[in-house]
Design an enzyme around this catalytic site. Structure first.
Site, short mmCIF file in Angstrom:
data_model
loop_
_atom_site.label_atom_id
_atom_site.label_comp_id
_atom_site.label_asym_id
_atom_site.label_seq_id
_atom_site.Cartn_x
_atom_site.Cartn_y
_atom_site.Cartn_z
N HIS A 99 0.84 -1.22 0.00
CA HIS A 99 0.00 0.00 0.00
C HIS A 99 0.87 1.26 0.00
O HIS A 99 0.61 2.20 -0.74
CB HIS A 99 -0.88 0.05 1.26
CG HIS A 99 -1.95 -0.99 1.35
ND1 HIS A 99 -2.14 -1.77 2.47
CD2 HIS A 99 -2.89 -1.39 0.46
CE1 HIS A 99 -3.16 -2.58 2.28
NE2 HIS A 99 -3.63 -2.37 1.06
N LYS A 149 -15.63 -7.96 3.50
CA LYS A 149 -14.49 -8.50 4.26
C LYS A 149 -14.72 -8.32 5.75
O LYS A 149 -15.20 -7.27 6.18
CB LYS A 149 -13.20 -7.76 3.88
CG LYS A 149 -12.73 -7.96 2.46
CD LYS A 149 -11.45 -7.19 2.21
CE LYS A 149 -10.95 -7.38 0.79
NZ LYS A 149 -9.79 -6.50 0.50
N ARG A 157 -1.62 -6.08 -8.45
CA ARG A 157 -0.52 -7.03 -8.29
C ARG A 157 -0.59 -8.16 -9.30
O ARG A 157 0.43 -8.77 -9.61
CB ARG A 157 -0.56 -7.64 -6.87
CG ARG A 157 -0.25 -6.68 -5.75
CD ARG A 157 -0.74 -7.19 -4.44
NE ARG A 157 -2.19 -7.37 -4.48
CZ ARG A 157 -2.95 -7.72 -3.45
NH1 ARG A 157 -2.40 -7.94 -2.28
NH2 ARG A 157 -4.25 -7.85 -3.58
N SER A 174 -2.89 -7.55 2.86
CA SER A 174 -3.31 -7.41 4.26
C SER A 174 -3.80 -8.74 4.82
O SER A 174 -3.56 -9.05 5.99
CB SER A 174 -4.43 -6.37 4.38
OG SER A 174 -3.98 -5.10 4.03
#
Ligand code: PNS
Length: 163
Positions: free
Chosen positions: A18, A42, A95, A132
């Site tokens: 990040h 989430k 990514r 994360s």
């Protein structure tokens, strides 16, 4: 005319990946807002206020203060926040193809909703595997997450009693 950009995310917690994207965004746009957003899809590990604090600490440690605003947004659409602060761009890190598939519909919907464009940035390859969720899992099982997170987050996780 100055361009305001928003870097949104769960940041649960902020990672080196990040920070890499935030730093690149800060180099590209006149003003950058880093916004912690509740993602209903989430289950969060850390409260939003804590995530904001960790982001502020990480940004200060990285010497990135200045044109960055760190805040949270939990009511309404993300593009409403963009409209409120005059932001025309969202910035997301990509990514892999998995991220492209996840981000593409959101980018199109955000453009349709409010004309806000999404700019995708490629993080440094060293951070391509960092997420994360991986950090949360390694930390919860007692592993060392310091290669993946800013020092402020590593210190906080080391002191926290994780579920
Ligand atoms: O770090 P994350 O969890 O991948 O971030 C996803 C996030 C929070 C940026 C995304 O879920 C989001 O944009 N939420 C805001 C809600 C919204 O505006 N939804 C409608 C358009 S996509």
């Amino acid at each position: 005319m100055s361009t305001v950009a928003v870097v949104p995310g769960s940041f649960d917690p902020v990672t080196l990946g990040h920070l890499d994207v935030i730093e690149r965004a800060a180099g590209l746009f006149d003003e950058v807002h880093v916004v912690v957003v509740h993602n209903p899809g989430k289950e969060a590990m850390f409260p939003i206020a804590q995530r904001v604090t960790l982001l502020e600490q990480a940004i200060a440690q990285a010497g990135l203060k200045g044109k960055l605003v760190v805040t949270s947004w939990s009511v309404g659409l993300l593009v409403d926040y963009c409209t409120d602060v005059g932001a025309s761009v969202l910035v997301k890190g990509i990514r892999s193809q998995v991220d492209v598939a996840y981000e593409q519909p959101m980018a199109i919907v955000n453009r349709n909703l409010a004309g806000v464009e999404t700019v995708f940035l490629l993080p440094h390859p060293a951070n391509a595997h960092v997420s994360s969720s991986l950090v949360r899992q390694v930390a919860a099982l007692g592993g060392d997450v310091s290669p993946y997170v800013p020092p402020a987050v590593a210190d906080y996780l080391a002191k926290s009693e994780l579920p």
